[in-house]
Design a protein around this motif. Structure first.
Motif, mmCIF file in Angstrom:
data_model
loop_
_atom_site.group_PDB
_atom_site.id
_atom_site.type_symbol
_atom_site.label_atom_id
_atom_site.label_comp_id
_atom_site.label_asym_id
_atom_site.label_seq_id
_atom_site.Cartn_x
_atom_site.Cartn_y
_atom_site.Cartn_z
ATOM 1 N N LYS A 441 -6.979 7.329 28.984
ATOM 2 C CA LYS A 441 -6.372 8.157 30.032
ATOM 3 C C LYS A 441 -6.339 7.415 31.367
ATOM 4 O O LYS A 441 -5.394 7.564 32.149
ATOM 5 C CB LYS A 441 -7.136 9.470 30.168
ATOM 6 N N ILE A 442 -7.369 6.612 31.629
ATOM 7 C CA ILE A 442 -7.358 5.802 32.847
ATOM 8 C C ILE A 442 -6.207 4.802 32.799
ATOM 9 O O ILE A 442 -5.493 4.604 33.783
ATOM 10 C CB ILE A 442 -8.708 5.065 33.013
ATOM 11 N N GLY A 443 -6.023 4.163 31.639
ATOM 12 C CA GLY A 443 -4.917 3.218 31.486
ATOM 13 C C GLY A 443 -3.573 3.867 31.728
ATOM 14 O O GLY A 443 -2.692 3.300 32.385
ATOM 15 N N LEU A 444 -3.395 5.086 31.195
ATOM 16 C CA LEU A 444 -2.134 5.811 31.384
ATOM 17 C C LEU A 444 -1.957 6.231 32.844
ATOM 18 O O LEU A 444 -0.851 6.161 33.383
ATOM 19 C CB LEU A 444 -2.100 7.039 30.477
ATOM 20 N N ALA A 445 -3.044 6.669 33.483
ATOM 21 C CA ALA A 445 -2.958 7.099 34.885
ATOM 22 C C ALA A 445 -2.623 5.926 35.798
ATOM 23 O O ALA A 445 -1.896 6.087 36.783
ATOM 24 C CB ALA A 445 -4.272 7.747 35.315
ATOM 25 N N CYS A 446 -3.152 4.760 35.485
ATOM 26 C CA CYS A 446 -2.863 3.578 36.309
ATOM 27 C C CYS A 446 -1.423 3.106 36.135
ATOM 28 O O CYS A 446 -0.820 2.570 37.066
ATOM 29 C CB CYS A 446 -3.814 2.428 35.954
#
Length: 478
Positions: A441-446
């Motif tokens: 989810k962090i990867g997608l948010a970034c």
């Protein structure tokens, strides 16, 4: 102590642990001033007191410790920052989030400390004393100007101390160090440069990046990279040793950058090459991405002038003996808020797959563009699939591939790690899967399409640290 919260003052009994090397009491609710009993813990190598409510001045006794890492961030410390011991290197300590600090190293960008005036001893100087002081000062200034003028007339201008920390090497020395830039020592090759392994005197291993000056823009990239390296220093940035601008034996221009050699190669090699017999485990992957995020946080938020890397990708992430990640290759970097290296439509903006979509529309390079590249790289590290993998097309990209797995609750199906090493029980397996989902989810948010919707890199660092703490706790309890 990750995962637990403590309140009140720091336990006084800790002062008796004189042989303790590592102390992490971050993310608790400790408050008050640090007790003097801590001064006896001179064996500490790493100390993390971040995200508490410690107050008062930073204790001077910390200057006498042989610390390699000190984290005092996000407390309520105030007053002057020390300048000795660990406080002499801005990359080895953090004081972010303490709004009332002053002084310290210049690169911290803190305000100067106000000197307290002792009214009790304040005296008025007689007029003749003031006149004498002004006259003396004027004479000293005139003398200095005279000396500098004479030096200039003799062609002996003073040299900037900025470059004195860099070693001086010649073309001949680099030729010898790399065995005439032999193919056997070639460890990397790109469109505008080739990188060779070498050995200087005293068995110092180096990496020599030789610019292909016949390629358009190579000379500008060299100048740009030199300019960036003169202003930055951080434990997660590749350490530059020197640069060399000369001519070769055929009379052709020669330009090279000399770096500290990274024995474990690039992150790209570990993800997509058969060079390494082993693969990265889950904890190593998270640790590497924390290192990269920390480097970006330094470049974006802690430098005097914001620096954007502009070409973040696995091949530019180098790993040392201890698998600590170092960000390198600043050939496309730019300074934000200055007139240096203004973009135009002819400038190459990053690498396909990692460059944010707005760059393709002619937008300026920004720190949020680096965050996008980081997000794509985080997804690549976790899935083992590059954004240009053959399975991806116009209908399916890396982000959609991961998003679909999250929606279908099939996170473990897209993870390229042996997470089972942390799943000895069903409960642990569920917690590991939650950590994996949080990371994706962090990867997608970034890597959101809109720059405004992307995570702040400082928040990325904090969230990845929490995930790492949870994974380590799972490993310890299994």
């Amino acid at each position: 102590m990750g995962g637990c919260n403590f309140t009140g003052n720091i336990p006084s009994g800790l002062g008796g642990c004189a042989s303790l090397s590592y102390l992490y009491i971050n993310d608790n609710l400790f408050q008050g001033m640090l007790p003097p009993s801590l001064s006896s813990m001179r064996g500490l190598i790493e100390l993390d007191l971040s995200h508490n409510n410690f107050s008062g001045q930073i204790p001077p006794f910390l200057e006498g410790f042989s610390l390699r890492a000190l984290n005092l961030s996000f407390n309520t410390f105030e007053g002057e920052v020390p300048v000795k011991g660990v406080f002499t290197n801005a990359s080895e300590f953090s004081i972010a989030g303490n709004g009332k600090l002053c002084g310290g190293l210049v690169e911290l960008g803190l305000p100067k400390c106000k000197k307290k005036e002792n009214k009790k001893h304040k005296r008025r100087f007689p007029v003749f004393v003031i006149v004498l002081l002004i006259a003396s000062t004027l004479l000293v200034v005139l003398f200095v100007v005279y000396v500098l003028f004479k030096k200039k007339r003799k062609g002996q201008p003073s040299q900037s101390s900025t470059n004195e920390r860099f070693l001086k090497v010649s073309y001949d020395q680099l030729l010898k160090a790399t065995d005439d830039f032999s193919e056997a020592n070639l460890i990397g090759k790109g469109g505008s440069s080739s990188v060779y392994k070498g050995v200087l005197e005293h068995d110092r291993f180096i990496a020599v990046k030789v610019l292909h000056l016949q390629i358009r823009g190579a000379h500008k990239n060299f100048v740009r990279e030199c300019e960036v390296w003169r202003t930055i220093r951080h434990r997660n940035l590749l350490k530059i040793i020197t640069s060399c601008s000369s001519v070769d034996f055929q009379g052709n221009d020669f330009k090279a950058l000399v770096y500290e050699f990274m024995p474990n190669g690039s992150l790209h090699d570990w993800l997509h090459s058969s060079v390494h017999a082993s693969t990265l485990n889950l904890l190593q992957k998270i640790n590497i991405m924390i290192d990269v995020a920390s480097a970006l946080d330094y470049l974006h938020n802690l430098c005097v002038t914001t620096i954007v890397h502009c070409d973040l990708k696995p091949s530019n992430i180098l790993l040392d003996d201890n698998m600590v990640a170092h960000v390198g290759d600043f050939g496309l970097a730019r300074f934000i808020g200055t007139n240096s290296y203004i973009n135009n439509s002819s400038v190459v903006k990053g690498t396909i797959g990692y460059a944010p979509p707005e760059y393709g529309l002619g937008s300026e390079m920004t720190s949020s563009g680096d965050v996008y590249s980081f997000g794509i790289m985080l997804l690549e590290v976790m899935t083992g699939k590059s954004p240009t993998n053959d399975i991806f097309n116009e209908d399916l990209g890396l982000r959609k591939f991961v998003s679909m797995a999250l929606v279908d609750h099939a996170v473990t199906d897209v993870i390229d790690s042996d997470a089972s090493t942390l799943q000895s029980t069903e409960a642990n397996g569920k917690k590991v899967e939650e950590c994996l989902a949080s990371t994706l989810k962090i990867g997608l948010a970034c890597s959101a399409d809109s720059p405004a919707q992307r995570m702040k890199i400082e928040n990325v660092v904090r969230e990845l640290h929490h995930i790492m703490d949870d994974l380590q706790n799972i490993q310890v309890r299994k």
